[in-house]
Design an enzyme around this catalytic site. Structure first.
Site, PDB file in Angstrom:
ATOM      1  N   SER A   1     -31.466   8.334   6.506  1.00 27.15           N
ATOM      2  CA  SER A   1     -31.133   9.107   5.305  1.00 27.15           C
ATOM      3  C   SER A   1     -30.933  10.588   5.649  1.00 27.15           C
ATOM      4  CB  SER A   1     -32.248   8.946   4.273  1.00 27.15           C
ATOM      5  OG  SER A   1     -33.441   9.464   4.798  1.00 27.15           O
TER       6      SER A   1
ATOM      7  N   CYS B   1     -24.349   2.097   4.639  1.00 24.88           N
ATOM      8  CA  CYS B   1     -23.989   3.516   4.560  1.00 24.88           C
ATOM      9  C   CYS B   1     -22.493   3.685   4.333  1.00 24.88           C
ATOM     10  CB  CYS B   1     -24.392   4.240   5.828  1.00 24.88           C
ATOM     11  SG  CYS B   1     -23.436   3.696   7.224  1.00 24.88           S
TER      12      CYS B   1
END
Ligand code: NAD
Length: 495
Positions: free
Chosen positions: A226, A281
């Site tokens: 992240s 992602c």
């Protein structure tokens, strides 16, 4: 309770820290194992093993390293089902997602099999009279990889295939949420002939990561995860003098122009928005509908959702699995719950479903009329929630995408080649698809977003991976003129 170990110097090493994390089966909600969370001393043991193995491994021939990669490739193919089952049991992937992850990971091993070609340097003869200059690539030493939960096989392969093939030794810190695939890969690498200590696995959390970031014997760190953690890894690792590549989060927009093929765009939005439960992602999370295209596109997406089969990875017909944890599922659901109060309209609400409540399931949701400033637009949701933002023109669409803090992937759907070409020129995003919703580059290119999706300038895998895991040494050489030798060698003078 079964305990998942580390892998240090070619053997499974039981955790000694006394600290453990839970490993769930996301489809049933049960804790199936505990994973040992490494202490500083355990990380140090893995780094020592890697350091000791480096001298021999870096001296091994390129053909020996290629041979290990070829054998590893063969073994991964042979163990495809076992790896897929592990992905399914700890991550929750359905069979098609597990197979897709593995296929995209294996590409990186194939690429690394070409290491003799990839390690070539450059040579300039006669840079000055009798002087030659050449550059060679050499490995860095011990390098570490820190990986996210969502691709526990593929993302480590993005890193270690090139890192090892270039002659480095490797310490992998996988996600503590699905730690077992890393151990299977360690065993397969050993079976492929990789010497002990070249590839090590330390399971762990922030304690292990922080030790990696400060360890004086680690030369470089690759991170995927992240954005807040990527930023931290980059800042801390580089402050400690390490080479760092840190890839972060995303919010990928799919721009649909009014001339797009609606069925093609709707199919793409569904597979890219909800595949792997949106925990990719490169997942599409925002459809940017230009002009009046939303009036046809939103119903076309909504029509497809009831047909998308949500279920456990053990069901061969399931198309979308559960989320990784209960907390994450509830967080994702909160974006759907909060959308109406922010002025958006929930077209399909995935919270209303008849899925087993004990598993971490959430059915697909579709939210229309989402705008910047709303949480569902601004945040990376990382779940099966697709939002639609309506804009009037192509220029507005481009401005919207370019304003977002993330710039990982994007796509445009149109039949107009000129518009597509203009989009690839205008858009401030690292990976672009033209009628391709998830433009993850093949392994002989490199992967990397822009803006808050990456920290540092090093993309991952492919040619950029070879660059990252090697440093160049440039040699300038002059040899005595052989004609001046006291022994007559019969050479002509160098001209
Ligand atoms: P995460 O950032 O929570 O965790 C990634 C790794 O960092 C894990 O190994 C974890 O143990 C470690 N970590 C977590 N918190 C930490 C802390 N406070 N200090 C030090 N280390 C810490 O990410 P995740 O939830 O596992 O994965 C999902 C995220 O990864 C999403 O944001 C997704 O977009 C991103 N991702 C990006 C890419 C890419 O290529 N850009 C690929 C896959 C996933």
């Amino acid at each position: 309770m079964r305990t998942i170990d580390h892998w240090i110097n070619g053997t499974a090493a039981a955790s000694t820290s006394g600290s453990y994390g839970p490993v769930y089966n996301p489809a049933t909600g049960e804790q199936q194992a505990q994973v040992g969370l490494a202490s500083v001393a355990e990380v140090d043991a893995a780094v020592s093993a890697a350091k000791a193995a480096f001298t021999t491994w870096r001296s091994s021939s390129l053909s020996k390293r290629a041979e290990v990669m070829f054998r590893f490739h063969e073994l991964v193919l042979q163990h495809r089902d076992e790896i897929a089952n592990l992905l399914s049991s700890e991550h929750g992937k359905v069979p098609s997602d597990a197979a897709g992850e593995l296929a995209r990971g294996i590409e990186n091993i194939e690429f690394a099999c070409g290491i003799p070609q990839l390690m070539k340097g450059g040579y300039s003869e006669q840079a000055s009279t009798g002087v030659d200059v050449y550059s060679i690539r050499q490995p860095l030493g011990v390098v570490a990889g820190i990986t996210p939960f969502n691709f526990p096989a593929m993302v480590p392969m993005w890193m270690f295939a090139n890192a090892i093939a270039t002659g480095n030794t490797f310490v992998l810190k996988p996600s503590e949420k699905d730690p077992s695939v890393a151990l299977l890969m360690a065993r397969l690498l050993q079976e492929a002939g990789l010497p002990d200590g070249v590839f090590n696995v330390v399971q762990g959390d922030k304690v292990a990561v922080d030790r990696i970031l400060e360890h004086p014997d680690i030369a470089a760190v690759s991170f995927v995860g992240s954005t807040p953690i990527a930023r931290y890894i980059y800042a801390t690792g580089t402050a400690n003098g390490k080479r760092v590549q840190a890839l972060g989060g995303a919010k990928n927009h799919m721009v649909v122009l009014p001339d797009a093929d609606i069925d093609m765009a709707a199919d793409a939005a569904v597979s890219a928005g909800y595949g792997s439960a949106g925990e990719r992602c490169m997942a599409i999370s925002v459809v940017v509908a230009v002009g009046d295209v939303a009036d046809k596109l939103v119903p076309a997406i909504a029509d497809r959702l009831p047909r998308l089969k949500v279920g456990p990875g053990t069901d061969p017909t399931a198309e979308m699995g559960p989320l990784i944890t209960r907390e994450h599922r509830d967080k994702v659901a909160s974006y759907v719950a909060g959308a109406p109060a922010e002025g958006a309209s929930v077209v399909v609400d995935g919270r209303h479903n008849d899925l087993p409540p004990e598993g971490f399931f959430l059915a697909p949701s579709l939210i229309d009329h989402v705008k910047p400033g709303m949480k569902a637009y601004d945040d990376e949701i990382f779940g099966p929630v697709l939002t639609v933002t309506r804009v009037d023109t192509y220029e507005e669409a481009v401005e919207l995408v370019n304003r977002h803090q993330y710039g990982n992937g994007t796509a445009i759907f149109t039949r107009d080649g000129g518009a597509a070409r203009q989009f690839q020129f205008d858009i401030q995003v690292g990976m672009v698809g033209i009628n391709v919703p998830i433009p993850v580059p093949v392994a002989y290119y490199s992967f990397g977003g822009w803006k808050s999706s990456i920290f540092g300038d090093a993309n991952i895998y492919g040619p950029a991976g070879i660059e990252f895991y090697t440093r160049t040494k440039t040699v300038t050489s002059r040899w005595p003129d052989p004609s001046t030798s006291s022994v007559d060698l019969g050479f002509p003078r160098t001209r």
